[in-house]
Design a protein around this motif. Structure first.
Motif, PDB file in Angstrom:
ATOM      1  N   VAL A 273      14.990  12.237 -17.644  1.00 40.86           N
ATOM      2  CA  VAL A 273      13.980  11.918 -16.627  1.00 40.86           C
ATOM      3  C   VAL A 273      14.674  11.207 -15.471  1.00 40.86           C
ATOM      4  CG1 VAL A 273      11.860  10.658 -16.091  1.00 40.86           C
ATOM      5  CG2 VAL A 273      12.142  11.733 -18.341  1.00 40.86           C
ATOM      6  N   HIS A 274      14.544  11.778 -14.270  1.00 39.36           N
ATOM      7  CA  HIS A 274      15.108  11.166 -13.068  1.00 39.36           C
ATOM      8  C   HIS A 274      14.092  11.228 -11.937  1.00 39.36           C
ATOM      9  CE1 HIS A 274      19.230  10.534 -14.524  1.00 39.36           C
ATOM     10  NE2 HIS A 274      19.020  11.634 -15.232  1.00 39.36           N
ATOM     11  N   PHE A 275      13.968  10.121 -11.227  1.00 42.19           N
ATOM     12  CA  PHE A 275      13.003  10.012 -10.137  1.00 42.19           C
ATOM     13  C   PHE A 275      11.602  10.442 -10.596  1.00 42.19           C
ATOM     14  CE2 PHE A 275      17.208  10.676  -8.289  1.00 42.19           C
ATOM     15  CZ  PHE A 275      17.292   9.569  -7.442  1.00 42.19           C
ATOM     16  N   GLY A 276      11.285  10.074 -11.860  1.00 42.82           N
ATOM     17  CA  GLY A 276       9.955  10.321 -12.401  1.00 42.82           C
ATOM     18  C   GLY A 276       9.685  11.741 -12.845  1.00 42.82           C
ATOM     19  N   GLU A 277      10.703  12.588 -12.868  1.00 48.15           N
ATOM     20  CA  GLU A 277      10.484  13.991 -13.246  1.00 48.15           C
ATOM     21  C   GLU A 277      11.422  14.421 -14.369  1.00 48.15           C
ATOM     22  OE1 GLU A 277       9.629  16.951 -10.312  1.00 48.15           O
ATOM     23  OE2 GLU A 277       9.625  15.467  -8.696  1.00 48.15           O
ATOM     24  N   ASP A 278      10.923  15.332 -15.209  1.00 42.23           N
ATOM     25  CA  ASP A 278      11.747  15.917 -16.273  1.00 42.23           C
ATOM     26  C   ASP A 278      12.679  16.957 -15.665  1.00 42.23           C
ATOM     27  OD1 ASP A 278      10.481  14.468 -18.342  1.00 42.23           O
ATOM     28  OD2 ASP A 278       8.843  15.926 -18.398  1.00 42.23           O
ATOM     29  N   VAL A 279      13.971  16.790 -15.889  1.00 45.93           N
ATOM     30  CA  VAL A 279      14.951  17.726 -15.344  1.00 45.93           C
ATOM     31  C   VAL A 279      16.030  18.009 -16.382  1.00 45.93           C
ATOM     32  CG1 VAL A 279      14.625  17.105 -12.914  1.00 45.93           C
ATOM     33  CG2 VAL A 279      16.258  15.806 -14.311  1.00 45.93           C
ATOM     34  N   TYR A 280      16.775  19.081 -16.144  1.00 43.15           N
ATOM     35  CA  TYR A 280      17.973  19.364 -16.928  1.00 43.15           C
ATOM     36  C   TYR A 280      19.156  18.832 -16.121  1.00 43.15           C
ATOM     37  CZ  TYR A 280      15.028  22.510 -19.626  1.00 43.15           C
ATOM     38  OH  TYR A 280      14.030  23.027 -20.415  1.00 43.15           O
TER      39      TYR A 280
END
Length: 393
Positions: A273-280
């Motif tokens: 989770v980065h900047f409030g979002e789920d990412v790869y």
């Protein structure tokens, strides 16, 4: 050191901690990645950044709903392991060569493998899922089992080090061996075939990707996690043997209790989770450095290495460099350096000193001191190490 924003006209910006101007090929490679539609927020370049395949080595790429197999690379899960021992430098007196020879006897290097499958390696839980891996590796289980607990070649190494307080550390660098390489190549080939079939525009064929909802994505993700687990356990198996060799010479065979253990990948992808979002997040030659994460940043053979703790820098996706980074190719190093140069640059280190490792000479790498200066906002130094024994693959 703070990052600088590269002057590139791409959909997503590129933030660089390199501290020096990048070459035209490096800039183009960064632009290629930053122009992909699924890249999240920005691309982060670490201080040791240099040319790779598709994506720069020393780059951190966060993506939404897609993964680029070649950006992870073919040495899936490559990384470092370090152990702080309770021993001090005095214990090493007159024992360095014996330790090196014993290490070379019990840990296969280069293309070599173990003659038998060690019990610890054979009991690894990952073997139960082997039949679920890509069909292209189904004939490699026996080889993968025998390579569990082996170093590999290139820049992989095993080192006995001393910190500034004369404490003895054990350190090694290795990945997922042949099985990880073949798995990666199977999926990279599939991604390229798909891009060609779908007539997908790519700035570089090596940036072929899988979309998250697809069966190919799920197959790659499964195999990626398996290979990363294999790489981590491979380091554990080697470190257990390493410890036994050191215990034999420094403590009469009495088992030691490590004071600190660190085992971290630097070629891999994870959900975060980065900047409030789920990412790869794909770290290609980069180490996770969330707040209080321990990491390992090695120099070249003959220079210093660092045990670090992450500061959780959000702009770097909580990442740091994975080493000094090469400043010249292996071929160029072999042309430019002599055996005398190798002897001089590895003075005081118990290691091989022959033409076979000239491409790993310290002079072929960037200054680890400069790399560390460029990431003072990413990590704090916990220990500064200098090797006294080095075994190369």
């Amino acid at each position: 050191m703070a990052y600088e924003k590269l002057p590139v006209s791409t959909a997503k910006p590129v933030l660089s901690w390199a501290g020096h101007p990048l070459g035209s090929e490096e800039i183009q490679m960064a632009k290629n990645v930053a122009s992909l539609p699924f890249v999240f927020k920005h691309v982060a370049l670490m201080p040791d950044v240099h040319l790779g395949k598709g994506a720069l080595v020393g780059s951190v790429v966060a993506t939404k709903d897609a993964l680029i197999p070649a950006a992870v690379g073919v040495d899936i899960g490559c990384g470092m392991m370090a152990v702080k021992t309770p021993y001090n430098a005095q214990k090493l007196d007159d024992k360095l060569k014996k330790i090196r020879l014993d290490l070379e006897a019990v840990i296969p290097v280069g293309f070599n493998e173990n003659k038998e499958v060690e019990k610890k390696a054979g009991n690894w839980q990952g073997w139960a899922d082997f039949k679920e891996l890509h069909r292209g590796v189904q004939d490699l289980k026996g080889k993968a089992m025998k390579q569990m607990g082996s170093l590999g070649g290139g820049n992989h190494f095993i080192e006995v080090c001393l910190d500034t307080e004369e404490n003895v550390w054990l350190m090694l660098h290795s990945g997922s061996r042949n099985i990880g390489n073949v798995l990666a190549q199977c999926h990279i080939s599939t991604a390229k075939e798909l891009a060609k079939m779908m007539q997908t525009y790519l700035p570089d064929p090596d940036l072929a990707y899988f979309v998250a909802a697809s069966p190919n994505f799920h197959a790659y993700w499964h195999d990626l996690q398996w290979a990363q687990d294999y790489a981590r356990f491979n380091r554990n198996v080697m470190m257990a043997r390493f410890q036994k060799v050191v215990e034999k010479h420094l403590a009469g065979g009495k088992p030691m209790k490590p004071l600190l253990e660190v085992n971290c990948h630097h070629n891999y992808a994870e959900k975060e989770v980065h900047f409030g979002e789920d990412v790869y997040v794909t770290r290609k030659g980069a180490v996770r450095a969330q707040e209080n994460d321990y990491g390992i940043i090695p120099g070249s053979m003959g220079t210093k290495s660092y045990i670090v703790k992450g500061k959780g820098n959000l702009e770097s996706y909580c990442s740091c460099s994975h080493g000094a980074g090469r400043k010249m190719s292996r071929a160029k190093a072999k042309r430019e350096f002599t055996l005398d140069d190798l002897l001089e640059q590895t003075n005081g280190v118990e290691c091989r000193k022959d033409y076979g490792i000239i491409d790993e000479i310290p002079g072929a790498y960037k200054s680890i001191d400069e790399v560390m200066q460029q990431q003072s906002d990413l990590v704090e130094v916990v220990a500064t190490l200098k090797q006294v024994v080095c075994v190369k693959g």
